[in-house]
Write a protein that holds these residues in place. Structure first.
Motif, mmCIF file in Angstrom:
data_model
loop_
_atom_site.group_PDB
_atom_site.id
_atom_site.type_symbol
_atom_site.label_atom_id
_atom_site.label_comp_id
_atom_site.label_asym_id
_atom_site.label_seq_id
_atom_site.Cartn_x
_atom_site.Cartn_y
_atom_site.Cartn_z
ATOM 1 N N ASN A 85 0.822 -1.201 0.000
ATOM 2 C CA ASN A 85 0.000 0.000 0.000
ATOM 3 C C ASN A 85 0.860 1.257 0.000
ATOM 4 O O ASN A 85 1.880 1.304 0.680
ATOM 5 C CB ASN A 85 -0.865 0.064 1.265
ATOM 6 N N SER A 143 -8.494 -2.035 -1.006
ATOM 7 C CA SER A 143 -8.356 -0.612 -0.713
ATOM 8 C C SER A 143 -7.859 0.150 -1.944
ATOM 9 O O SER A 143 -7.218 -0.411 -2.830
ATOM 10 C CB SER A 143 -7.418 -0.449 0.488
ATOM 11 N N ASP A 144 -8.139 1.461 -1.972
ATOM 12 C CA ASP A 144 -7.750 2.339 -3.073
ATOM 13 C C ASP A 144 -6.250 2.547 -3.168
ATOM 14 O O ASP A 144 -5.745 3.041 -4.173
ATOM 15 C CB ASP A 144 -8.398 3.717 -2.860
ATOM 16 N N THR A 145 -5.526 2.196 -2.101
ATOM 17 C CA THR A 145 -4.082 2.452 -2.079
ATOM 18 C C THR A 145 -3.282 1.163 -2.289
ATOM 19 O O THR A 145 -2.078 1.130 -2.097
ATOM 20 C CB THR A 145 -3.672 3.091 -0.739
ATOM 21 N N ASN A 187 0.346 5.575 0.659
ATOM 22 C CA ASN A 187 -0.538 6.346 1.536
ATOM 23 C C ASN A 187 -1.716 6.940 0.776
ATOM 24 O O ASN A 187 -2.787 7.120 1.322
ATOM 25 C CB ASN A 187 0.242 7.466 2.241
ATOM 26 N N ARG A 188 -1.484 7.248 -0.533
ATOM 27 C CA ARG A 188 -2.545 7.865 -1.329
ATOM 28 C C ARG A 188 -2.683 7.155 -2.678
ATOM 29 O O ARG A 188 -1.724 6.620 -3.212
ATOM 30 C CB ARG A 188 -2.214 9.351 -1.575
ATOM 31 N N ARG A 189 -3.925 7.195 -3.235
ATOM 32 C CA ARG A 189 -4.227 6.558 -4.512
ATOM 33 C C ARG A 189 -3.337 7.112 -5.638
ATOM 34 O O ARG A 189 -2.859 6.361 -6.477
ATOM 35 C CB ARG A 189 -5.698 6.812 -4.834
ATOM 36 N N GLU A 190 -3.114 8.450 -5.653
ATOM 37 C CA GLU A 190 -2.327 9.074 -6.733
ATOM 38 C C GLU A 190 -0.918 8.494 -6.787
ATOM 39 O O GLU A 190 -0.335 8.356 -7.866
ATOM 40 C CB GLU A 190 -2.219 10.599 -6.564
ATOM 41 N N GLU A 191 -0.383 8.178 -5.627
ATOM 42 C CA GLU A 191 0.976 7.616 -5.594
ATOM 43 C C GLU A 191 1.026 6.259 -6.311
ATOM 44 O O GLU A 191 2.035 5.906 -6.917
ATOM 45 C CB GLU A 191 1.434 7.434 -4.148
ATOM 46 N N CYS A 192 -0.069 5.512 -6.236
ATOM 47 C CA CYS A 192 -0.129 4.197 -6.906
ATOM 48 C C CYS A 192 0.021 4.382 -8.418
ATOM 49 O O CYS A 192 0.796 3.682 -9.069
ATOM 50 C CB CYS A 192 -1.464 3.509 -6.648
#
Ligand SMILES: *Cc1c(COP(=O)(O)O)cnc(C)c1O
Length: 410
Positions: free
Chosen positions: A333, A385-387, A335-340
């Protein structure tokens, strides 16, 4: 003679009949029908009194050889090779279920299996009851007089949850229901289903068995341990077929009628894949553990999940069921979706792709793809999860995979 090892048995499984040219590798018999010398021989084949092939939707020498290899490594009583993992799942449930029955399982399921159970089977009057399969009390409570089976995946994807199979088997036996496993994530070189009381095993051979995602295929294995005389839908057949009851219903009716036979070309590719399964799995799985350990040292990554890590909640149960390497998939994971998305876009070596257990490493953001059609609430319920990023680790050199990931994190 001592029982031979996994790879020896795969490679040295005898042909049902000697090849006319003494071919060392089973040829591809790509034909629909087989000729008979006499009408009597034809009658014997059709009535199952001889092992001769008649029509390739029903049986074929190349497919049969693949099935025999699987039988010799698993000790299953019956093995049926089909056109995909989903064909294996649908063939199993159409063999055992009738209107009014229900299946007890987890919400953590392969997406199409979830859809098959809750839409396709539901339309035939078969219900699905969801519970936490890691809690045997909850499983026992979910079972009622209409329950015919507990269905579980040996390692769920992408949650990587592992249920204690011996406890599931105990509940199944006490309540007289079938225990059915989808063991796609733990191939037969590391998981011996019969040791844990599994009655029927399902494998998508598209994955680790093909040896490089070359073709689609599925397997249904029946261990002949269930007392079919107590199973309402099949109790009549049980008087005639005893332990072969499931196999008889599947092979003589459901499999023929659904027509999801495996192509001989694919059986050939998958037989080749099977010969190197153990080598490939060992490499992919040891890469997975090394990558999981490495990922824990990267500051941008919030959490790493691989049941082979000692810190995993499923480490002990995984080790006791599958050895040191509970599969070759890990998740992590940000911390944030954008980082993925940023991370996925920077990778140069690892392929952004669905599927698992190719020779190459495959990476995906499950929430926006495989689970993209579900609402955020439903995804939370499904443990996605989104992350979260899922990585199916291939057999490349570890340093190259590590470098690709490291460069994408800078
Ligand atoms: C891929 C997969 C399936 C379905 O297999 P196909 O060959 O794609 O039809 C079923 N179960 C699991 C766990 C899988 O990974």
């Amino acid at each position: 003679m001592e029982r031979q090892g996994f790879s020896t048995r795969v490679i040295h499984t005898k042909y049902a009949k000697k090849d006319v040219h003494n071919a060392l590798q089973m040829p591809i018999y790509s034909n629909a029908a087989f000729e008979f010398d006499t009408a009597e021989q034809m009658e014997d084949a059709f009535l199952g009194r001889s092992p001769d092939h008649a029509y390739s939707r029903i049986s074929n020498p190349t497919v049969e050889n693949f099935e025999q290899r699987i039988r010799s490594i698993t000790g299953a009583l019956g093995v049926t090779a089909v056109s995909s993992g989903m064909a294996a799942i649908s063939n199993v449930f159409f063999t055992i279920a009738k209107s009014g029955d229900n299946i007890v399982t987890s919400r953590y399921l392969f997406g199409n299996t979830y859809s098959f159970l809750t839409s396709t089977l539901q339309a035939f009057g078969v219900e699905t009851k969801f519970c936490d399969l890691t809690n045997s009390k909850e499983v026992a409570n979910a079972i009622d007089e209409k329950t015919i089976a507990i269905f579980f995946e040996t390692v769920t994807n992408p949650q990587l949850e592992i249920a204690d199979i011996a406890s599931l088997s105990k509940v199944a036996k006490e309540q007289g229901v079938l225990l059915i496993a989808d063991s796609t994530l733990t191939p037969p070189n590391i998981f011996v289903a019969s040791k844990f009381g599994v009655d029927i095993e399902i494998i998508s051979s598209t994955k680790m068995i093909t040896g490089g995602a070359t073709s689609m295929g599925g397997l249904v294995l029946d261990y002949g341990q269930f007392d079919w005389s107590k199973f309402t839908k099949l109790s009549d057949l049980a008087q005639r077929f005893g332990p072969y009851t499931f196999n008889a219903k599947l092979r003589k009716e459901i499999f023929r009628n659904l027509g999801a036979c495996l192509s001989p070309y694919h059986a050939y590719l998958q037989s080749l894949g099977l010969e190197t399964l153990s080598l490939r799995f060992d490499k992919a799985a040891s890469n997975t553990l090394l990558l999981a350990e490495y990922l824990q040292t990267e500051a941008k990554i919030a959490k790493v999940n691989y049941p082979g890590l000692k810190t995993s909640r499923f480490y002990e149960v995984g080790k006791s069921q599958f050895g040191n390497y509970p599969g070759a998939i890990l998740t992590f994971n940000f911390n944030r979706r954008e980082e993925c998305f940023e991370f996925l876009n920077k990778l140069k070596l690892i392929s952004r792709a669905s599927n698992i257990y190719d020779n190459r490493s495959l990476i995906i953001h499950p929430a926006s793809t495989i689970f993209g059609d579900y609402s955020p609430e439903k995804r939370t319920e499904m443990g996605v999860s989104d992350t979260l990023i899922r990585l199916s680790v291939g057999i490349e050199d570890f340093e190259d995979l590590k470098n690709d990931i490291h460069s994408a994190l800078i």
